[in-house]
Design a protein around this motif. Structure first.
Motif, short mmCIF file in Angstrom:
data_model
loop_
_atom_site.label_atom_id
_atom_site.label_comp_id
_atom_site.label_asym_id
_atom_site.label_seq_id
_atom_site.Cartn_x
_atom_site.Cartn_y
_atom_site.Cartn_z
N ALA A 293 0.83 -1.21 0.00
CA ALA A 293 0.00 0.00 0.00
C ALA A 293 0.86 1.26 0.00
O ALA A 293 0.52 2.25 -0.64
N ILE A 294 1.99 1.21 0.71
CA ILE A 294 2.89 2.36 0.76
C ILE A 294 3.53 2.58 -0.60
O ILE A 294 3.58 3.72 -1.11
N LEU A 295 4.01 1.51 -1.20
CA LEU A 295 4.63 1.64 -2.53
C LEU A 295 3.63 2.16 -3.55
O LEU A 295 3.95 3.02 -4.39
N ASN A 296 2.40 1.64 -3.48
CA ASN A 296 1.36 2.09 -4.43
C ASN A 296 1.03 3.57 -4.23
O ASN A 296 0.81 4.30 -5.20
N GLU A 297 1.02 3.99 -2.96
CA GLU A 297 0.69 5.38 -2.70
C GLU A 297 1.79 6.33 -3.17
O GLU A 297 1.51 7.37 -3.75
N ILE A 298 3.02 5.96 -2.94
CA ILE A 298 4.14 6.78 -3.43
C ILE A 298 4.07 6.89 -4.94
O ILE A 298 4.24 7.98 -5.51
N GLU A 299 3.77 5.78 -5.59
CA GLU A 299 3.65 5.80 -7.05
C GLU A 299 2.47 6.65 -7.49
O GLU A 299 2.56 7.39 -8.49
N SER A 300 1.35 6.60 -6.77
CA SER A 300 0.17 7.38 -7.13
C SER A 300 0.41 8.88 -7.05
O SER A 300 -0.26 9.67 -7.72
N PHE A 301 1.38 9.28 -6.21
CA PHE A 301 1.73 10.70 -6.10
C PHE A 301 2.79 11.11 -7.13
O PHE A 301 3.32 12.21 -7.07
N GLY A 302 3.09 10.22 -8.06
CA GLY A 302 4.02 10.55 -9.13
C GLY A 302 5.47 10.53 -8.71
O GLY A 302 6.31 11.18 -9.35
N LEU A 303 5.79 9.77 -7.65
CA LEU A 303 7.16 9.78 -7.11
C LEU A 303 7.90 8.47 -7.37
O LEU A 303 8.94 8.23 -6.76
N LYS A 304 7.39 7.66 -8.28
CA LYS A 304 8.01 6.36 -8.52
C LYS A 304 9.47 6.51 -8.95
O LYS A 304 10.34 5.74 -8.51
N ASN A 305 9.76 7.49 -9.77
CA ASN A 305 11.13 7.68 -10.26
C ASN A 305 12.05 8.24 -9.17
O ASN A 305 13.27 8.26 -9.35
N ASN A 306 11.46 8.72 -8.07
CA ASN A 306 12.26 9.25 -6.96
C ASN A 306 12.51 8.21 -5.88
O ASN A 306 13.18 8.50 -4.88
#
Length: 432
Positions: A293-306
């Motif tokens: 859920a944490i990984l998905n949320e970070i990705e949902s905020f557009g921060l996957k590349n960070n």
């Protein structure tokens, strides 16, 4: 030299933070007139292994080992896990628990009381009672969880009346995951009764924070002392690394559903959309078990590349990365007893001298320590405005090269200082 028998499930080659409490006490006790003797499991099921911990085992120490039967193969069978998989905290394994997983948790809470190591109690207590009839020790020391350790000492105390110091790195019935054990009324009463036996028969009780001390005393514990987690000065000698060129926000350790810093991820996303340079500089570094859920949320905020992930780092690599990071994240559990939560990593963060960002209540014990030694900042779980301001402030300092090492005196939190405090408690109870 007086002798203390330390009964601990966690001992090298165990890895993770849990092993360090008893291990570091054992390392330094001789300096304060106490010879440690260890009793541990011969064939334990450790979720993490770290052979480097053997370096802290005192030379010539007596280590007694007794066999244990653990039910994790049964848990794996029920939940469909592979036999070779190592089990972490069952509440971190999945955010959406399957029926099989829920059955496993119900069995854990209602059948395996006080915990999954319960089958170590009778054989170890019997072995130690016979051993202690022939081999004198001045005091027993136990640490929990697992609270099985305490139950072993309780049986010895009732039989031989040896002074007993019971230490809690986490509470028992007041721990954050206790409500998730799906206890029936009878099982709850058994847990509570066992806990009360510790309060009644232990000659000294300690716990790791001021708030949790008050919590324990509120349910009957008497004269509770505090021994916080700490850092070992030896672990921080000769660490020389350059700071990361990126604006790193780093967290080391497990992040389950109750440690999802949603507001922090959102704040970083908002700033990144406003400032392309920030978006290029930002690196969110997470090491350990991270919930989906944490990984998905970070990705949902557009921060996957960070995002940079490390499933597992050795202790040596973890300490190096702490020193390398621009900002260290201390994400507290968003649970009712959060104010007493003092993660072991806090004190190693302090020893790394890097700025700390606490995500949690200002009034928490962790936040108070960070501010007392001028080591960082705190943003409450849902305070988006302050989180944005704080991240922008840290980023500006990073750009100007002003995220400097903290030079406050933190010696009171060294393992050597804390072991001295323990030795004073031990001296007191044997002199009664």
């Amino acid at each position: 030299m007086k002798k203390v028998l330390i009964i601990t499930y966690y001992w090298p080659p165990a890895g993770g933070i849990g092993v360090h409490r008893c291990l570091k006490f054992a390392k330094y006790l001789r300096e304060f007139g106490w010879e440690p003797i260890i009793c541990t499991a011969e064939n334990p099921e450790y979720p993490v292994l770290d052979e480097s911990n053997f370096k802290d085992v005192p030379a010539g120490i007596i280590v007694l080992k007794t066999r244990i039967w653990e039910p994790y193969n049964l848990f794996k069978f029920i939940t469909g896990k592979k036999k070779e998989e190592r089990i972490h905290n069952v509440f971190l394994e999945e955010e959406k628990h399957t029926i099989a997983h829920k059955v496993g948790i119900w069995i854990r809470g209602n059948i395996f009381i006080p915990d999954a190591r319960k089958f170590w109690i009778k054989p170890t207590a019997k072995f130690l009672i016979n051993y202690l009839k022939e081999n004198h020790v001045d005091v027993l020391f136990t640490n929990g969880p697992p609270h099985t350790n305490h139950m072993i000492a309780y049986k010895i105390k009732r039989k031989l009346n040896i002074p007993w110091h019971a230490d809690f790195q986490d509470p028992w019935t007041q721990v954050d995951y206790f409500p998730q054990l799906m206890l029936n009324p009878i099982s709850r009463k058994i847990h509570e009764a066992m806990e009360q036996r510790v309060f009644k028969y232990a000659d000294k009780i300690t716990i790791c924070s001021e708030t949790w001390k008050k919590d324990l005393e509120s349910i009957g514990a008497k004269d509770v002392g505090i021994i916080v987690w700490g850092y070992d000065e030896d672990d921080f000698k000769n660490i020389h690394v350059e700071l990361s060129p990126k604006f790193t926000l780093s967290h080391y350790g497990s992040l389950g559903p109750d440690r999802n810093a949603r507001t922090l991820w959102k704040a970083c996303s908002i700033i990144a959309k406003e400032n392309k340079q920030f978006a290029n500089d930002l690196e969110i570094e997470l090491a350990g078990f991270i919930g989906h859920a944490i990984l998905n949320e970070i990705e949902s905020f557009g921060l996957k590349n960070n995002l940079t992930l490390f499933e597992h780092l050795s202790r040596k690599e973890t300490l190096l990365r702490m020193h390398r990071s621009q900002v260290l994240l201390l994400i507290l559990n968003n649970m009712p007893n959060v104010n007493g939560r003092l993660p072991g990593k806090l004190f190693e963060y302090l020893a790394s001298r890097r700025p700390i960002l606490v995500i949690g209540p200002e009034e928490s014990d962790a936040s108070k320590i960070v501010h007392t030694v001028n080591a960082g900042y705190t943003c409450n779980f849902n305070d988006l405005e302050k989180t944005i301001i704080t991240i922008k402030n840290l980023y500006e300092k990073y750009k100007r090269g002003l995220l400097l090492p903290n030079k406050s005196d933190i010696s009171q939190y060294s393992n050597r200082s804390l072991t001295k405090k323990l030795s004073e408690f031990l001296n007191h109870i044997v002199s009664k």
